[in-house]
Design an enzyme around this catalytic site. Structure first.
Site, PDB file in Angstrom:
ATOM      1  N   HIS A 155     -39.147 -20.154  37.535  1.00  0.00           N
ATOM      2  CA  HIS A 155     -37.958 -20.525  36.753  1.00  0.00           C
ATOM      3  C   HIS A 155     -37.145 -21.589  37.494  1.00  0.00           C
ATOM      4  CE1 HIS A 155     -34.483 -19.563  34.008  1.00  0.00           C
ATOM      5  NE2 HIS A 155     -33.845 -20.128  35.024  1.00  0.00           N
ATOM      6  N   GLU A 156     -36.852 -21.350  38.759  1.00  0.00           N
ATOM      7  CA  GLU A 156     -36.038 -22.289  39.529  1.00  0.00           C
ATOM      8  C   GLU A 156     -36.790 -23.588  39.819  1.00  0.00           C
ATOM      9  OE1 GLU A 156     -32.966 -21.826  39.793  1.00  0.00           O
ATOM     10  OE2 GLU A 156     -33.063 -19.761  39.073  1.00  0.00           O
TER      11      GLU A 156
ATOM     12  N   HIS B 178     -36.304 -25.951  36.886  1.00  0.00           N
ATOM     13  CA  HIS B 178     -35.066 -26.735  37.004  1.00  0.00           C
ATOM     14  C   HIS B 178     -35.255 -27.874  38.012  1.00  0.00           C
ATOM     15  CE1 HIS B 178     -32.657 -24.094  34.575  1.00  0.00           C
ATOM     16  NE2 HIS B 178     -32.794 -23.054  35.395  1.00  0.00           N
TER      17      HIS B 178
ATOM     18  N   ASP C 113     -27.865 -20.054  33.099  1.00  0.00           N
ATOM     19  CA  ASP C 113     -28.264 -21.176  32.245  1.00  0.00           C
ATOM     20  C   ASP C 113     -27.470 -21.184  30.944  1.00  0.00           C
ATOM     21  OD1 ASP C 113     -30.084 -21.921  34.145  1.00  0.00           O
ATOM     22  OD2 ASP C 113     -31.775 -20.905  33.205  1.00  0.00           O
TER      23      ASP C 113
END
Length: 288
Positions: free
Chosen positions: A43-44, A47, A137
């Site tokens: 997930h990170e 980004h 988010d």
């Protein structure tokens, strides 16, 4: 390839996370922790990879005992559409992960129990991150939505106050249904502290926004938004009207009539370079 390895070197695992690893090993829940860690990291990285694509300055990618944070050294002067893509890149990872797990299950590479565990964590992290609470988010998406029509500083205030209301509601619901869930208590306390810290440093963040707008890389603003200001307004009052993604020609008004105009850079120059902190707009008119 070297750029990707550079991103990996920015990954920082919080010391407390290793304590959680030890507990997971002792309680035979290491597999669940590994699944959770993998989802958080992907997930990170979503980004971070998108931010790297737009040449953002990435400070570090932190993996916490209860989540992750990709810290950027940006101060609100990136295009809104660009930041939207960076924010959405995290939740998007959960989509392809879901499809991948379905494929692996179908060809019997993973067991049904592993699939269920993975999907539970994947959905939990996705839904939690989409809560409209800063710095999740969902909170960042809320901030971008507010920033479309509101000045930078006001958008920050509205975002933090709205996030606090949503967090209080989430906390209340959690106390009703799972009052003894330690993980929720830890996350909620972390979010309260984050909002409090964000509120305390809001003016500092605003100054960084203005400083980068003046001293930083010159941005190609595609939209103009003239500001009608009174000659008796202080410069800091005018600066508080500045909006991200907009160039502001200043129209000086008196009794409903335009009596002059200034460029936003003239105001920024007077405030930061000439230190005219207590000056009024009319003082600049006489200067220029």
């Amino acid at each position: 390839m070297n750029n990707f390895l550079g991103l990996l070197r920015k990954i920082h695992i919080h010391p407390l996370f290793w304590i959680i690893v030890g507990i997971a090993v002792l309680t035979a829940r290491f597999q669940e922790l590994l699944v959770l860690f993998s989802i958080l990291l992907i997930h990170e990285m979503g980004h971070s990879i998108m931010a790297h694509f737009f040449s953002w300055r990435i400070k570090k990618i932190s993996i916490l005992p209860f989540g992750g944070v990709a810290e950027m050294d940006e101060h609100g002067n990136r295009p809104l559409k660009e930041e939207l893509l960076v924010v959405l890149a995290g939740p998007f990872q959960h989509v392809w992960l879901t499809l991948l797990m379905f494929m692996l299950l179908k060809v019997e590479v993973i067991s049904v129990s592993f699939f269920q565990t993975f999907m539970d964590y994947n959905l939990m992290i996705l839904l939690f991150n989409l809560l409209p609470i800063w710095p999740l988010d969902g909170g960042k998406l809320l901030h971008l939505l507010i920033s479309v029509n509101k000045p930078f500083l006001r958008a920050m205030r509205i975002t933090i106050l709205s996030s606090l209301c949503c967090l209080l509601f989430f906390h209340l619901i959690s106390m009703i249904f799972t009052p003894l869930n330690l993980n929720i208590w830890i996350v909620v306390i972390y979010l309260y502290i984050s909002l409090w810290a964000e509120w305390k440093q809001m003016n500092f963040v605003f100054m960084r926004f203005l400083l980068e707008r003046y001293y930083g890389k010159k941005m190609d603003f595609k939209r103009l938004r003239p500001l009608n200001v009174n000659g008796d307004e202080f410069l800091y009052e005018v600066l508080e009207k500045f909006q991200r993604g907009r160039k502001h020609p200043l129209l000086i008004m008196k009794d409903g009539k335009e009596i002059g105009n200034l460029d936003e850079n003239e105001v920024l120059h007077a405030y930061f370079a000439e230190k005219q902190i207590d000056a009024k707009v009319k003082d600049l008119m006489y200067s220029y």
